[in-house]
Design a protein around this motif. Structure first.
Motif, PDB file in Angstrom:
ATOM      1  N   ALA A  14     -25.657 -11.792 -29.644  1.00 24.02           N
ATOM      2  CA  ALA A  14     -24.840 -12.653 -30.601  1.00 24.02           C
ATOM      3  C   ALA A  14     -23.615 -12.936 -30.550  1.00 24.02           C
ATOM      4  CB  ALA A  14     -25.454 -11.548 -31.851  1.00 24.02           C
ATOM      5  N   LEU A  15     -22.844 -11.879 -29.835  1.00 26.69           N
ATOM      6  CA  LEU A  15     -21.320 -12.161 -29.835  1.00 26.69           C
ATOM      7  C   LEU A  15     -21.088 -13.181 -28.619  1.00 26.69           C
ATOM      8  CD1 LEU A  15     -18.305 -11.292 -30.036  1.00 26.69           C
ATOM      9  CD2 LEU A  15     -18.746  -9.585 -28.409  1.00 26.69           C
ATOM     10  N   GLY A  59     -22.994 -15.586 -27.924  1.00 30.79           N
ATOM     11  CA  GLY A  59     -23.507 -16.881 -28.554  1.00 30.79           C
ATOM     12  C   GLY A  59     -22.635 -17.090 -29.440  1.00 30.79           C
ATOM     13  N   SER A  60     -22.001 -16.550 -30.218  1.00 28.96           N
ATOM     14  CA  SER A  60     -20.850 -17.108 -31.040  1.00 28.96           C
ATOM     15  C   SER A  60     -19.679 -17.824 -30.143  1.00 28.96           C
ATOM     16  CB  SER A  60     -20.528 -16.159 -32.138  1.00 28.96           C
ATOM     17  OG  SER A  60     -19.724 -15.095 -31.231  1.00 28.96           O
ATOM     18  N   LEU A  61     -19.143 -17.221 -28.923  1.00 28.64           N
ATOM     19  CA  LEU A  61     -18.076 -17.843 -28.303  1.00 28.64           C
ATOM     20  C   LEU A  61     -18.810 -18.681 -27.740  1.00 28.64           C
ATOM     21  CD1 LEU A  61     -17.041 -14.505 -26.637  1.00 28.64           C
ATOM     22  CD2 LEU A  61     -16.205 -15.543 -28.521  1.00 28.64           C
ATOM     23  N   ALA A  62     -20.067 -18.998 -27.131  1.00 38.64           N
ATOM     24  CA  ALA A  62     -20.629 -20.162 -26.648  1.00 38.64           C
ATOM     25  C   ALA A  62     -20.605 -21.288 -27.533  1.00 38.64           C
ATOM     26  CB  ALA A  62     -21.934 -19.602 -25.906  1.00 38.64           C
ATOM     27  N   SER A  63     -20.905 -21.099 -28.916  1.00 35.48           N
ATOM     28  CA  SER A  63     -20.924 -22.226 -29.758  1.00 35.48           C
ATOM     29  C   SER A  63     -19.483 -22.592 -30.143  1.00 35.48           C
ATOM     30  CB  SER A  63     -21.541 -21.834 -31.243  1.00 35.48           C
ATOM     31  OG  SER A  63     -23.004 -21.129 -30.789  1.00 35.48           O
ATOM     32  N   ARG A  64     -18.512 -21.787 -30.117  1.00 38.38           N
ATOM     33  CA  ARG A  64     -17.316 -22.167 -30.310  1.00 38.38           C
ATOM     34  C   ARG A  64     -16.600 -23.196 -28.982  1.00 38.38           C
ATOM     35  NH1 ARG A  64     -13.239 -17.323 -31.311  1.00 38.38           N
ATOM     36  NH2 ARG A  64     -13.177 -17.377 -28.955  1.00 38.38           N
ATOM     37  N   ASP A  65     -17.041 -22.593 -27.831  1.00 35.64           N
ATOM     38  CA  ASP A  65     -16.699 -23.263 -26.614  1.00 35.64           C
ATOM     39  C   ASP A  65     -17.371 -24.678 -26.775  1.00 35.64           C
ATOM     40  OD1 ASP A  65     -15.173 -23.094 -24.103  1.00 35.64           O
ATOM     41  OD2 ASP A  65     -17.101 -23.458 -23.335  1.00 35.64           O
ATOM     42  N   PHE A 103     -26.368 -15.522 -26.022  1.00 36.95           N
ATOM     43  CA  PHE A 103     -25.971 -16.065 -24.743  1.00 36.95           C
ATOM     44  C   PHE A 103     -25.848 -14.826 -23.959  1.00 36.95           C
ATOM     45  CE2 PHE A 103     -23.068 -16.769 -21.287  1.00 36.95           C
ATOM     46  CZ  PHE A 103     -23.447 -17.994 -20.987  1.00 36.95           C
ATOM     47  N   LEU A 104     -26.841 -14.602 -22.801  1.00 37.30           N
ATOM     48  CA  LEU A 104     -26.932 -13.423 -22.172  1.00 37.30           C
ATOM     49  C   LEU A 104     -27.308 -13.937 -20.833  1.00 37.30           C
ATOM     50  CD1 LEU A 104     -28.813 -10.707 -24.131  1.00 37.30           C
ATOM     51  CD2 LEU A 104     -26.563 -10.470 -22.963  1.00 37.30           C
TER      52      LEU A 104
END
Length: 542
Positions: A41-42, A44-50, A202-203
């Motif tokens: 989850a953490l 994944g949130s960074l990937a969405s922002r990027d 995202f893993l």
């Protein structure tokens, strides 16, 4: 023949450039699943922002912006996690960009087709491969409205393309749309929410050659121990030194396990991805790596000894073995599959059919010939009109997946794959081979004849059968030969070769030396010999 398009040359399909294998994470504890969910989850949130930042930059993105994005992610995760996220973002943006271009080409083809048909009189017949007019004024009016709709869509896509805008949904656009139609998707709100969250986790981490076991972020030892380098924000969850978390389970790769073990032992790069299957309630890890470039077998070597021609259809693969001269050998083979049901069922059916085909090919020690199919521009209703069944048929044919699986599986068994141009193979195969190959005990189908045509094209032989000998005598009074020489063929007007030996009971051997001299016929000073001429039996193919 002037309306036929030029047939592209056959070529040997290169082998797969990478390998991916999967294994289940069995025996995870509750704490293990909690850690995996939090890390996913953490990140994944960074990937969405990027991804949002990358899409905002558009086509003006450069290396300096990439470096700034990576530095912004490094503080909340790590340098390696940031590198994996930015690389995945670039791949996703590039995929959306290619899809946008393909959609524009599809819209443009539809606009051109409708425009042409609207310009034709109502009820006009098509000619030379071009479609005719529409059947009624009602249909003409409906298509004129659809033309305006397609033109508006095309203008919007062009504007997005020029501005570098793409529209990407992390988690999948189809799943996002299913939120508003839960009954049709047969999902409860809780089930949809779980799938949506799992799809946005995202893993995944890229490998590094020279690092322990080929990956510093997600590490899998030869003994099957799996450990993860935790992001900086979750470092307090570590249960091993250096901020790592070791899972309680052990992993074992059954497929290509020896290759994976060799790479891990040599500390060569291996990328890993951990994902959660909501339908099975299981966790999986996928290992992937790149293969070294392999020298492709020459086409002449692939043709030596003959090959197997394969015609792909909606429900089966039709195959026929050909010798090096292009002659069908034995009986045709059929490998059935069913492309209905779930995606897993369709994929399993495809693999099973390809496995049987490849094992049969290996027993004969031959290569495979397939069509280089691409239905990207052939699925529109503007091209095929009301032929809904045909549009559904070609839309359901998994040409890209079949070719990718065939090439990958053939490389494992050492089978060479030759791709040929699919132009006119079905039509000419049925015209020139279906009837001659029909016997009392064998009834080949149109698809079997197409397999013969595909194999002959891969061998470099013409699809049409051999030149028929002249009936009765050399004047060909009954009709022309089935294959005439092209105007630019050297020596097409030359004399026929003289056949030694007696040709009639009244003419002994050695006579008739000027029978093939066309210049000597009916000329002064020469005696034109009018003796019967016969031709030896020709091989089955040229």
């Amino acid at each position: 023949m002037g309306g036929l398009r030029e047939v592209a040359a056959s070529f040997v399909v290169p082998g797969p450039s990478g390998v991916a294998i999967r294994a289940g994470l069995k025996g995870l504890t509750g704490q293990d699943e909690t850690v995996l969910r939090q890390v996913g989850a953490l990140l994944g949130s960074l990937a969405s922002r990027d991804l949002k930042a990358r899409c905002a930059a558009g086509s003006a993105h450069d290396g300096e912006q990439w470096a700034r994005r990576k530095r912004a992610l490094t503080g909340e995760s790590s340098s390696r996690w940031a590198g994996s996220i930015t690389k995945a973002t670039h791949d996703q943006w590039a995929l959306a960009r290619r899809g946008q271009l393909a959609h524009m080409q599809n819209l443009r083809a539809g606009v051109e087709t409708i425009t042409h048909r609207l310009s034709q009189p109502i009820g006009a017949k098509g000619a030379k491969g071009a479609p005719g007019g529409y059947g009624s004024r009602k249909e003409w009016f409906a298509k004129s409205r659809r033309l305006q709709l397609l033109e508006d869509r095309l203008d919007g896509e062009r504007a997005d393309w020029e501005a570098g805008r793409v529209r990407v949904v992390r988690g999948g656009r189809k799943l996002a749309g299913a939120r508003h139609h839960l009954d049709a998707a047969r999902l409860s709100e809780a089930q949809w929410r779980l799938r949506w969250q799992a799809g946005r986790w995202f893993l995944q981490a890229d490998g590094e050659t020279g690092k322990p076991f080929g990956n510093e972020t997600i590490r899998v030892t030869p003994g099957g121990e799996v450990s993860i380098k935790l992001p900086a924000a979750l470092a307090d969850l570590a249960n091993a030194p250096h901020g790592r978390y070791v899972l309680a389970c052990r992993v074992r790769f059954h497929h290509r396990g020896e290759q994976w073990a060799d790479r891990v032992a040599a500390h060569r790069a291996v990328a890993y991805r951990i994902h959660y299957d909501t339908g099975r309630n299981r966790w999986y890890v996928t290992a992937s790596w790149q293969n070294a470039p392999v020298t492709t077998m020459p086409l002449s070597a692939a043709r030596a000894g003959g090959l197997v021609g394969v015609d792909m259809n909606a429900d089966h693969l039709a195959a026929w073995r050909l010798d090096q001269h292009g002659n069908p050998v034995g009986a045709p083979r059929r490998f059935d599959y069913q492309l209905d049901g779930t995606a897993q069922h369709r994929d399993a059916q495809l693999r099973h059919a390809l496995t049987r085909l490849l094992h049969w090919t290996v027993r004969h020690g031959l290569s495979l010939a397939i069509e280089d199919l691409d239905f990207a521009a052939e699925k529109t209703r503007e091209k095929h009109g009301r032929r809904k069944r045909f549009r559904k048929l070609i839309s359901g044919m998994p040409t890209a997946r079949l070719r990718a699986r065939l090439v990958s599986m053939a490389a494992e068994l050492g089978v060479t794959v030759v791709a040929v141009d699919p132009a006119y193979t079905s039509r000419w195969g049925a015209q020139h081979w279906q009837k001659p190959l029909t016997t009392k005990n064998r009834k080949p189908t149109r698809h079997d004849a197409a397999a013969v045509a595909i194999g002959r094209r891969a061998l470099g032989c013409p699809i049409r059968r051999r030149t028929a000998p002249p009936p009765h005598d050399r004047s060909d009074r009954v009709g022309h030969r089935t294959v005439q020489a092209r105007p630019d063929t050297p020596g097409r007007e030359g004399p026929r070769p003289r056949i030694p030996g007696p040709r009639t009971r009244s003419v002994p051997p050695g006579h008739g030396a000027k029978a093939g001299d066309q210049r000597a016929h009916n000329r002064s000073g020469h005696t034109a010999e009018h003796e019967p001429w016969t031709q030896d039996s020709l091989p089955l193919s040229l």
